[in-house]
Design a protein around this motif. Structure first.
Motif, PDB file in Angstrom:
ATOM      1  N   ASP A  70      -4.835  24.959   5.973  1.00 45.02           N
ATOM      2  CA  ASP A  70      -5.189  26.375   5.924  1.00 45.02           C
ATOM      3  C   ASP A  70      -6.307  26.561   4.885  1.00 45.02           C
ATOM      4  O   ASP A  70      -6.611  25.643   4.110  1.00 45.02           O
ATOM      5  N   THR A  71      -6.894  27.743   4.876  1.00 50.36           N
ATOM      6  CA  THR A  71      -7.986  28.028   3.929  1.00 50.36           C
ATOM      7  C   THR A  71      -7.497  28.952   2.823  1.00 50.36           C
ATOM      8  O   THR A  71      -6.841  29.959   3.100  1.00 50.36           O
ATOM      9  N   LEU A  72      -7.839  28.612   1.594  1.00 49.87           N
ATOM     10  CA  LEU A  72      -7.479  29.487   0.477  1.00 49.87           C
ATOM     11  C   LEU A  72      -8.471  30.641   0.395  1.00 49.87           C
ATOM     12  O   LEU A  72      -9.692  30.403   0.376  1.00 49.87           O
ATOM     13  N   PRO A  73      -8.003  31.878   0.346  1.00 55.26           N
ATOM     14  CA  PRO A  73      -8.917  33.018   0.232  1.00 55.26           C
ATOM     15  C   PRO A  73      -9.745  32.939  -1.054  1.00 55.26           C
ATOM     16  O   PRO A  73      -9.235  32.583  -2.115  1.00 55.26           O
ATOM     17  N   LYS A  74     -11.041  33.262  -0.924  1.00 59.13           N
ATOM     18  CA  LYS A  74     -11.944  33.195  -2.086  1.00 59.13           C
ATOM     19  C   LYS A  74     -11.507  34.156  -3.196  1.00 59.13           C
ATOM     20  O   LYS A  74     -11.813  33.950  -4.366  1.00 59.13           O
ATOM     21  N   LYS A  75     -10.801  35.215  -2.805  1.00 62.62           N
ATOM     22  CA  LYS A  75     -10.396  36.204  -3.810  1.00 62.62           C
ATOM     23  C   LYS A  75      -9.393  35.627  -4.824  1.00 62.62           C
ATOM     24  O   LYS A  75      -9.147  36.223  -5.858  1.00 62.62           O
ATOM     25  N   TYR A  76      -8.841  34.443  -4.537  1.00 64.77           N
ATOM     26  CA  TYR A  76      -7.922  33.806  -5.489  1.00 64.77           C
ATOM     27  C   TYR A  76      -8.672  33.080  -6.598  1.00 64.77           C
ATOM     28  O   TYR A  76      -8.076  32.600  -7.545  1.00 64.77           O
ATOM     29  N   ARG A  83     -11.926  28.378 -10.785  1.00 64.52           N
ATOM     30  CA  ARG A  83     -10.602  27.819 -10.518  1.00 64.52           C
ATOM     31  C   ARG A  83      -9.822  28.795  -9.660  1.00 64.52           C
ATOM     32  O   ARG A  83     -10.000  30.011  -9.761  1.00 64.52           O
ATOM     33  N   TYR A  84      -8.929  28.263  -8.842  1.00 57.45           N
ATOM     34  CA  TYR A  84      -8.032  29.128  -8.082  1.00 57.45           C
ATOM     35  C   TYR A  84      -6.852  29.526  -8.965  1.00 57.45           C
ATOM     36  O   TYR A  84      -6.319  28.690  -9.702  1.00 57.45           O
ATOM     37  N   ARG A  85      -6.465  30.793  -8.870  1.00 57.18           N
ATOM     38  CA  ARG A  85      -5.294  31.253  -9.617  1.00 57.18           C
ATOM     39  C   ARG A  85      -4.035  30.751  -8.915  1.00 57.18           C
ATOM     40  O   ARG A  85      -3.730  31.126  -7.782  1.00 57.18           O
ATOM     41  N   ALA A  86      -3.276  29.880  -9.619  1.00 56.20           N
ATOM     42  CA  ALA A  86      -2.051  29.314  -9.040  1.00 56.20           C
ATOM     43  C   ALA A  86      -1.028  30.411  -8.762  1.00 56.20           C
ATOM     44  O   ALA A  86      -0.295  30.357  -7.767  1.00 56.20           O
ATOM     45  N   ASP A  87      -1.003  31.429  -9.640  1.00 53.48           N
ATOM     46  CA  ASP A  87      -0.019  32.509  -9.440  1.00 53.48           C
ATOM     47  C   ASP A  87      -0.338  33.319  -8.187  1.00 53.48           C
ATOM     48  O   ASP A  87       0.568  33.761  -7.479  1.00 53.48           O
ATOM     49  N   SER A  88      -1.644  33.494  -7.893  1.00 54.75           N
ATOM     50  CA  SER A  88      -2.015  34.200  -6.657  1.00 54.75           C
ATOM     51  C   SER A  88      -1.572  33.406  -5.434  1.00 54.75           C
ATOM     52  O   SER A  88      -1.097  33.973  -4.450  1.00 54.75           O
ATOM     53  N   ILE A  89      -1.739  32.076  -5.515  1.00 55.07           N
ATOM     54  CA  ILE A  89      -1.372  31.228  -4.367  1.00 55.07           C
ATOM     55  C   ILE A  89       0.130  31.311  -4.100  1.00 55.07           C
ATOM     56  O   ILE A  89       0.550  31.571  -2.970  1.00 55.07           O
ATOM     57  N   ILE A  90       0.937  31.098  -5.139  1.00 54.80           N
ATOM     58  CA  ILE A  90       2.392  31.055  -4.867  1.00 54.80           C
ATOM     59  C   ILE A  90       2.945  32.431  -4.490  1.00 54.80           C
ATOM     60  O   ILE A  90       3.905  32.528  -3.751  1.00 54.80           O
ATOM     61  N   ARG A  91       2.257  33.489  -4.972  1.00 51.00           N
ATOM     62  CA  ARG A  91       2.716  34.843  -4.617  1.00 51.00           C
ATOM     63  C   ARG A  91       2.473  35.152  -3.136  1.00 51.00           C
ATOM     64  O   ARG A  91       3.174  35.966  -2.551  1.00 51.00           O
ATOM     65  N   ASP A 117      -6.750  31.730 -18.660  1.00 51.62           N
ATOM     66  CA  ASP A 117      -7.132  30.864 -17.542  1.00 51.62           C
ATOM     67  C   ASP A 117      -6.825  29.412 -17.910  1.00 51.62           C
ATOM     68  O   ASP A 117      -7.720  28.615 -18.154  1.00 51.62           O
ATOM     69  N   TYR A 118      -5.553  29.086 -17.947  1.00 50.48           N
ATOM     70  CA  TYR A 118      -5.092  27.774 -18.417  1.00 50.48           C
ATOM     71  C   TYR A 118      -4.918  26.830 -17.224  1.00 50.48           C
ATOM     72  O   TYR A 118      -4.138  27.096 -16.312  1.00 50.48           O
ATOM     73  N   GLY A 119      -5.658  25.733 -17.218  1.00 53.66           N
ATOM     74  CA  GLY A 119      -5.600  24.781 -16.105  1.00 53.66           C
ATOM     75  C   GLY A 119      -4.247  24.080 -16.036  1.00 53.66           C
ATOM     76  O   GLY A 119      -3.715  23.652 -17.063  1.00 53.66           O
ATOM     77  N   VAL A 120      -3.693  23.994 -14.836  1.00 50.62           N
ATOM     78  CA  VAL A 120      -2.376  23.366 -14.672  1.00 50.62           C
ATOM     79  C   VAL A 120      -2.383  22.393 -13.491  1.00 50.62           C
ATOM     80  O   VAL A 120      -3.254  22.446 -12.624  1.00 50.62           O
ATOM     81  N   LEU A 121      -1.368  21.516 -13.485  1.00 49.51           N
ATOM     82  CA  LEU A 121      -1.176  20.609 -12.348  1.00 49.51           C
ATOM     83  C   LEU A 121      -0.420  21.300 -11.224  1.00 49.51           C
ATOM     84  O   LEU A 121      -0.618  20.988 -10.048  1.00 49.51           O
ATOM     85  N   GLY A 122       0.481  22.208 -11.629  1.00 55.31           N
ATOM     86  CA  GLY A 122       1.286  22.882 -10.615  1.00 55.31           C
ATOM     87  C   GLY A 122       1.941  24.125 -11.169  1.00 55.31           C
ATOM     88  O   GLY A 122       1.993  24.331 -12.386  1.00 55.31           O
ATOM     89  N   LEU A 123       2.434  24.957 -10.254  1.00 60.62           N
ATOM     90  CA  LEU A 123       3.135  26.177 -10.646  1.00 60.62           C
ATOM     91  C   LEU A 123       4.143  26.505  -9.552  1.00 60.62           C
ATOM     92  O   LEU A 123       3.895  26.250  -8.368  1.00 60.62           O
ATOM     93  N   SER A 124       5.286  27.060  -9.989  1.00 61.45           N
ATOM     94  CA  SER A 124       6.330  27.384  -9.006  1.00 61.45           C
ATOM     95  C   SER A 124       7.123  28.590  -9.458  1.00 61.45           C
ATOM     96  O   SER A 124       7.076  28.974 -10.622  1.00 61.45           O
ATOM     97  N   THR A 125       7.864  29.155  -8.530  1.00 58.29           N
ATOM     98  CA  THR A 125       8.844  30.165  -8.882  1.00 58.29           C
ATOM     99  C   THR A 125      10.159  29.423  -9.092  1.00 58.29           C
ATOM    100  O   THR A 125      10.452  28.468  -8.388  1.00 58.29           O
ATOM    101  N   GLY A 128      13.074  29.725  -6.539  1.00 53.26           N
ATOM    102  CA  GLY A 128      12.238  30.474  -5.605  1.00 53.26           C
ATOM    103  C   GLY A 128      11.902  29.616  -4.418  1.00 53.26           C
ATOM    104  O   GLY A 128      12.501  28.555  -4.208  1.00 53.26           O
ATOM    105  N   HIS A 129      10.926  30.046  -3.663  1.00 50.79           N
ATOM    106  CA  HIS A 129      10.623  29.354  -2.411  1.00 50.79           C
ATOM    107  C   HIS A 129       9.164  28.924  -2.315  1.00 50.79           C
ATOM    108  O   HIS A 129       8.730  28.476  -1.266  1.00 50.79           O
ATOM    109  N   SER A 130       8.405  29.085  -3.403  1.00 51.68           N
ATOM    110  CA  SER A 130       6.972  28.837  -3.321  1.00 51.68           C
ATOM    111  C   SER A 130       6.456  28.085  -4.545  1.00 51.68           C
ATOM    112  O   SER A 130       6.803  28.413  -5.687  1.00 51.68           O
ATOM    113  N   ALA A 131       5.605  27.076  -4.287  1.00 51.12           N
ATOM    114  CA  ALA A 131       4.996  26.295  -5.371  1.00 51.12           C
ATOM    115  C   ALA A 131       3.641  25.784  -4.905  1.00 51.12           C
ATOM    116  O   ALA A 131       3.352  25.749  -3.708  1.00 51.12           O
TER     117      ALA A 131
END
Ligand SMILES: [Zn+2]
Ligand SMILES: [Zn+2]
Length: 206
Positions: A70-76, A83-91, A117-125, A128-131
């Motif tokens: 899939d394509t990540l929206p540029k607005k993230y 950098r892509y906002r990890a919180d926007s992606i998992i939300r 804007d802290y760079g991370v390897l991963g983020l999850s809830t 939750g159901h999303s990471a």
């Protein structure tokens, strides 16, 4: 009487097929590759994550599936650092059932340690159901699957290892992830997981 035995045997066999091992729940995970993360790369990761859960917690049946790229929206994207906002992606990831783990080669960030804007390897809830995970900061790409396992364990309800065991998959990376040291889920963390998914209770906190 013979028919009764056959019916009983059939009922037992049917009920066993819905209870992978001793009544533990089955957890379904969907891998969602993004942008230039290819299906071929994602399928290697799928096998590694599947094998890891089969080895670490065979009592729980974790089934890993693969979704189409899939394509990540540029607005993230955080325009300041591209950098892509990890919180926007998992939300914005909503699995139809089970859990979803986004995969990207792009750098991802979130707000942490007092930095916006802290760079991370991963983020999850958690739970939750999303990471989401990124291999951008992983030097040994063959160990990237461990980042995915770590984030999925958060989704399953585990906080960071209370024993601070560096060999435990869910140990806090504490700004310096040492993936080569993560080789098991320590007994404390494993017992929590088995308790959550043994049909006794579902994690409510964390
Ligand atoms: Zn642990
Ligand atoms: Zn963590």
């Amino acid at each position: 009487m013979k028919w009764l035995y056959i019916i009983l045997l059939t009922l037992i066999l049917v009920s066993c097929s819905h209870n992978p091992v001793n009544g533990f729940k089955e957890l379904t995970v969907y891998l969602q590759p993004y942008n230039n993360f290819t299906t071929q790369e994602a399928s290697i990761l799928q096998a590694d994550i599947q094998n890891c859960f089969d080895t670490l917690v065979p009592e729980i049946s974790v089934k890993v599936h693969l979704l189409e790229v899939d394509t990540l929206p540029k607005k993230y994207i955080n325009t300041a650092r591209h950098r892509y906002r990890a919180d926007s992606i998992i939300r914005n990831q909503h699995p139809q059932s089970g859990y979803i783990l986004g995969l990207t080669h792009s750098d991802i960030s979130t707000t942490a340690h007092g930095i916006n804007d802290y760079g991370v390897l991963g983020l999850s809830t958690c739970p939750g159901h999303s990471a989401v995970v990124s291999d951008y900061r992983v030097s040994n790409k063959s160990l990237f699957y461990k980042v995915g396992v770590h984030e999925l364990l958060h989704c399953f309800g585990l906080k960071h290892c209370p024993n601070n065991d560096r060999n435990c998959y869910i140990c806090d990376a504490n700004k310096k992830p040492q993936l080569e040291k993560q080789i098991y889920i320590c007994n404390t963390c494993k017992q929590k997981l088995l308790h959550y998914y043994g049909g006794l209770s579902i994690p409510k906190v964390y």
